[in-house]
Scaffold this motif. Structure first.
Motif, PDB file in Angstrom:
ATOM      1  N   TYR A  12      -9.071   5.248   2.285  1.00 51.64           N
ATOM      2  CA  TYR A  12      -8.383   5.095   0.997  1.00 51.64           C
ATOM      3  C   TYR A  12      -9.080   4.020   0.158  1.00 51.64           C
ATOM      4  CZ  TYR A  12      -4.192   4.751  -2.070  1.00 51.64           C
ATOM      5  OH  TYR A  12      -3.310   4.742  -3.116  1.00 51.64           O
TER       6      TYR A  12
ATOM      7  N   SER B  54       5.667   8.606  -2.905  1.00 52.48           N
ATOM      8  CA  SER B  54       4.550   7.726  -2.547  1.00 52.48           C
ATOM      9  C   SER B  54       3.215   8.446  -2.602  1.00 52.48           C
ATOM     10  CB  SER B  54       4.765   7.147  -1.156  1.00 52.48           C
ATOM     11  OG  SER B  54       5.904   6.336  -1.180  1.00 52.48           O
TER      12      SER B  54
ATOM     13  N   PRO C 139       0.697   0.621  -8.876  1.00 52.74           N
ATOM     14  CA  PRO C 139       1.239   0.896  -7.538  1.00 52.74           C
ATOM     15  C   PRO C 139       2.168  -0.210  -7.042  1.00 52.74           C
ATOM     16  CG  PRO C 139      -1.146   0.616  -7.477  1.00 52.74           C
ATOM     17  CD  PRO C 139      -0.759   0.719  -8.903  1.00 52.74           C
TER      18      PRO C 139
ATOM     19  N   ALA D 217      -4.945  -0.803  -1.446  1.00 44.45           N
ATOM     20  CA  ALA D 217      -4.899   0.530  -0.862  1.00 44.45           C
ATOM     21  C   ALA D 217      -4.682   0.487   0.645  1.00 44.45           C
ATOM     22  CB  ALA D 217      -6.208   1.264  -1.163  1.00 44.45           C
TER      23      ALA D 217
ATOM     24  N   MET E 236       0.120   6.832  -4.540  1.00 49.46           N
ATOM     25  CA  MET E 236      -1.244   6.635  -4.030  1.00 49.46           C
ATOM     26  C   MET E 236      -2.269   6.790  -5.138  1.00 49.46           C
ATOM     27  SD  MET E 236      -1.138   8.500  -0.356  1.00 49.46           S
ATOM     28  CE  MET E 236      -2.901   8.657  -0.177  1.00 49.46           C
TER      29      MET E 236
ATOM     30  N   SER F  70      -5.974  15.240  -6.901  1.00 49.03           N
ATOM     31  CA  SER F  70      -6.524  14.567  -5.730  1.00 49.03           C
ATOM     32  C   SER F  70      -7.988  14.888  -5.499  1.00 49.03           C
ATOM     33  CB  SER F  70      -5.715  14.942  -4.484  1.00 49.03           C
ATOM     34  OG  SER F  70      -5.875  16.305  -4.175  1.00 49.03           O
TER      35      SER F  70
ATOM     36  N   SER G 281       0.825  -1.198   0.000  1.00 53.05           N
ATOM     37  CA  SER G 281       0.000   0.000   0.000  1.00 53.05           C
ATOM     38  C   SER G 281       0.864   1.254   0.000  1.00 53.05           C
ATOM     39  CB  SER G 281      -0.901   0.011   1.240  1.00 53.05           C
ATOM     40  OG  SER G 281      -1.437   1.300   1.418  1.00 53.05           O
ATOM     41  N   PRO G 282       0.655   2.145  -0.987  1.00 50.84           N
ATOM     42  CA  PRO G 282       1.394   3.406  -0.981  1.00 50.84           C
ATOM     43  C   PRO G 282       1.107   4.217   0.280  1.00 50.84           C
ATOM     44  CG  PRO G 282       0.266   3.089  -3.078  1.00 50.84           C
ATOM     45  CD  PRO G 282      -0.221   2.010  -2.163  1.00 50.84           C
ATOM     46  N   LEU G 283      -0.098   4.054   0.824  1.00 50.40           N
ATOM     47  CA  LEU G 283      -0.445   4.816   2.020  1.00 50.40           C
ATOM     48  C   LEU G 283       0.316   4.292   3.237  1.00 50.40           C
ATOM     49  CD1 LEU G 283      -2.092   7.161   3.044  1.00 50.40           C
ATOM     50  CD2 LEU G 283      -3.939   5.597   3.545  1.00 50.40           C
TER      51      LEU G 283
END
Lengths: 386, 268
Positions: free
Chosen positions: B111, A180, B222, B84, A184, A324, A122-124
């Motif tokens: 997310y 990152s 991603p 995510a 996202m 965004s 996960s990029p988050l």
């Protein structure tokens, strides 16, 4: 240092009001839920806070790592006077991010879950860790100012010893972080408009952050110079103005080459109304500042530098809002415009940060030009660390 | 192999038994709604409504259709929400194919809601302690050998549980048996990398509000970015350390013989 005669502090009054208004709003949020004080919905789960406080906040904090790299790694001594203010601004940028997340997250008290439940894809996940680590690094990078004020020799010497690894860590974490934030958006190939969606979004985010970093330093130095009457030497600021067009140029080439490689250059003309937003972002925020910063007359003029830096910053903010929020598809049947309480939170968080910034400038040896106007850069005595 | 459900728009009669069964199995309260002219009720998914039936009047091939489509989580093969979630609160069960949510991990970042290409996960907006909510594929029932509540309740067999591969074959067979009754497309077979829930309809999918998606799984880009990140970070470390060493060395060289040079090292 507080007893000098000053006019009635209207600025401080407004700041305090904005800061105080955000408090009851946050209380409403914790008592009645996000729905009671925001226009966020299932259709638009991320709104103003994520776009402005997270996406713009992190990008605008890029002054910290760009200046740290410039001075401590590339040894550009000239810029030394602005490193500390830059790092302080970055630190506050991250405080803004964290404060906003405390409101935005559904259950912020469980944020520590990110430390034990890892989803490395996960990029988050990466973003969350970077926020935590980089805030810590920035606090350590800022700590010499506090230790100097308190005359604590031993911690000061310790920070001095680990200074370079710390700065390199800061650079790595924040470059990874800027990237990152772009990654996202890679999860949204179907909802982010193709004019902005590209696999190189992480790289675009990074390069634009590097370009906006020095612009933020120009902005911040000019403003605090006006507020505290100790202007940073023009030579330093115009030097920064010289660096920016170089990175804006790379950014522009990447953006165009990417569209060309995907065979989508025609979207710049055809995909109305997106193209208007895209062109505004690129022409006003990238091309125009490149031209202006290249003109010596503008670059060697405080107002010119300030105005052009504002263009760069405005362009970046517009870009982050485009990707965004504005050109991310909303679920059918929903609309979104931020509730006034959402604005109140965003503004309040910034007001808190500026108050902390002003206190820090007054109480800690942040600016090396205290009360010396444009005098030759006599340094306030400093210990090994800086 | 994983499970799937095939929805056949020609067998559905729009009775909404699936909605009712879903509500009662998940103990979701009824929603207060107002009549705004449509038949969809509740009008869309919410934290207490995991499935709804869409009703549309569609003119297709010169023929009028009173068409239905049940909506719920599609249970993707490569879920964007799973990719995510920073804490792995959303996971795809390899055996059943159900994408399930664990509120013991979640901290409410939402997310997943932003990432989902089908617009499925919902949030408890009016709760001070909010969680994410969405269709669970009745994964507890699946584990116990039962069908999902909605499939059990469906009186016409419009919903059919089975192995995903078999259902695709079945869907194809139904389309080729009566090509004039179906649009020649199995929605979910390829969309966004494939989904467990599959649809065949008498009218074009866009007419029923299904998003037109490509075959690429949203998690693809991603994942590439996240995989290259460690190398990237390593590169930055080496580069920065290298530059630091170079500039220090240059400084030292230019300072040799110059006795009043600053103390070498961390100074500035």
């Amino acid at each position: 240092m507080m007893q000098q005669k000053r006019p009635f502090p209207y600025g401080t009054l407004i700041l305090s009001i904005v800061a105080l208004v955000s408090v009851p709003v946050m209380i409403i949020r914790y008592l009645y839920g996000l729905g009671a004080m925001s226009n966020l919905s299932d259709g638009r789960a991320w709104g103003l806070w994520i776009s402005f406080d997270l996406y713009c906040g992190v990008a605008l904090a890029a002054g910290g790592f760009t200046l740290a790299a410039l001075v401590h790694i590339f040894n550009a001594e000239k810029y030394h006077p602005v490193v500390r203010p830059a790092i302080l601004t970055a630190f506050l940028g991250y405080i803004i991010v964290i404060l906003a997340l405390l409101v935005d997250l559904g259950q912020p008290w469980y944020i520590w879950h990110i430390m034990i439940n890892w989803n490395i894809h996960s990029p988050l996940f990466e973003v969350g860790w970077c926020v935590m680590l980089y805030t810590g690094v920035l606090a350590l990078e800022m700590s010499p100012a506090l230790f100097e004020r308190l005359h604590w020799r031993i911690p000061l010497r310790f920070i001095g010893m680990i200074q370079i690894p710390l700065i390199i860590a800061g650079i790595v974490i924040s470059t990874g972080h800027q990237n990152s934030l772009g990654s996202m958006l890679l999860l949204l190939p179907y909802t982010l408009d193709p004019l902005w969606y590209t696999p190189i979004l992480p790289a675009l985010f990074f390069v634009s952050a590097v370009a906006v970093g020095p612009a933020m330093v120009i902005l911040e130095s000019t403003l605090s110079g006006m507020a505290f009457g100790h202007a940073v030497k023009l030579d330093v600021l115009s030097g920064l103005g010289r660096i920016i067009p170089f990175f804006l140029g790379i950014y522009l080439i990447m953006k165009l080459a990417d569209l060309a490689a995907a065979g989508q250059l025609d979207m710049i003309v055809n995909s109305y109304p997106q193209n208007v937003y895209w062109l505004a972002e690129v022409i006003v925020g990238v091309v125009l500042p490149m031209v202006l910063f290249s003109i010596p007359k503008i670059r060697n003029n405080r107002a010119g530098l300030f105005g052009t830096a504002l263009l760069v910053i405005g362009g970046l903010i517009f870009n982050r809002f485009n990707v965004s929020l504005l050109w991310q598809e909303i679920r059918p049947g929903y609309t979104y415009f931020p509730h006034w309480m959402e604005f109140a939170v965003s503004a309040g968080v910034i007001a808190w940060a500026i108050i902390v910034f002003m206190l820090a400038i007054r109480l800690l040896p942040i600016s090396e030009h205290r009360g010396e106007a444009e005098a030759p850069a006599g340094r306030v005595p400093e210990a090994a660390a800086s | 192999m994983s499970k799937g459900v095939l929805y056949d728009g020609n067998r559905c009669i729009g009775c909404r038994s699936c909605q009712v069964a879903c509500k009662s199995w998940n103990r979701n309260p009824a929603e207060d709604t107002t009549n705004k002219g449509g038949y969809d009720n509740p009008p869309r998914l919410s934290a207490t409504t995991f499935t709804t039936v869409r009703f549309r009047e569609v003119d297709h091939n010169g023929k009028f259709h009173w068409a239905f489509a049940k909506t719920q989580c599609m249970h993707c093969l490569h879920p964007a929400c799973e990719g995510a979630c920073p804490v792995g609160a959303l996971k795809r069960d390899k055996d059943t194919g159900a994408v399930v949510y664990d509120d013991g991990r979640c901290f409410g970042c939402r997310y997943c809601m932003v990432a989902c290409p089908f617009g499925i996960p919902t949030f408890e907006w009016d709760d001070p302690l909010p969680w994410i909510r969405k269709c669970t594929f009745c994964s507890g029932r699946l584990d116990g050998g039962l069908e999902p509540a909605c499939v059990t309740a469906c009186p016409t067999g419009a919903l059919q549980l089975g192995e995903r591969e078999d259902l695709i074959t079945e869907a194809r067979a139904r389309i080729s048996a009566s090509p004039d009754k179906y649009v020649d497309h199995v929605y979910g077979e390829k969309e966004a990398g494939g989904t467990s829930w599959l649809y065949i309809l008498p009218v074009p999918f866009e007419e029923m509000g299904f998003p037109a998606l490509g075959e690429e799984a949203p998690t693809e880009n991603p994942h590439i970015a996240m995989r290259t990140l460690p190398y990237y970070a390593g590169g930055v470390v080496v580069l920065m350390a290298g530059f630091y060493w170079l500039t220090k060395r240059k400084q030292k060289l230019s300072h040799t013989g110059d006795k009043h040079g600053k103390k070498e090292g961390v100074a500035k």
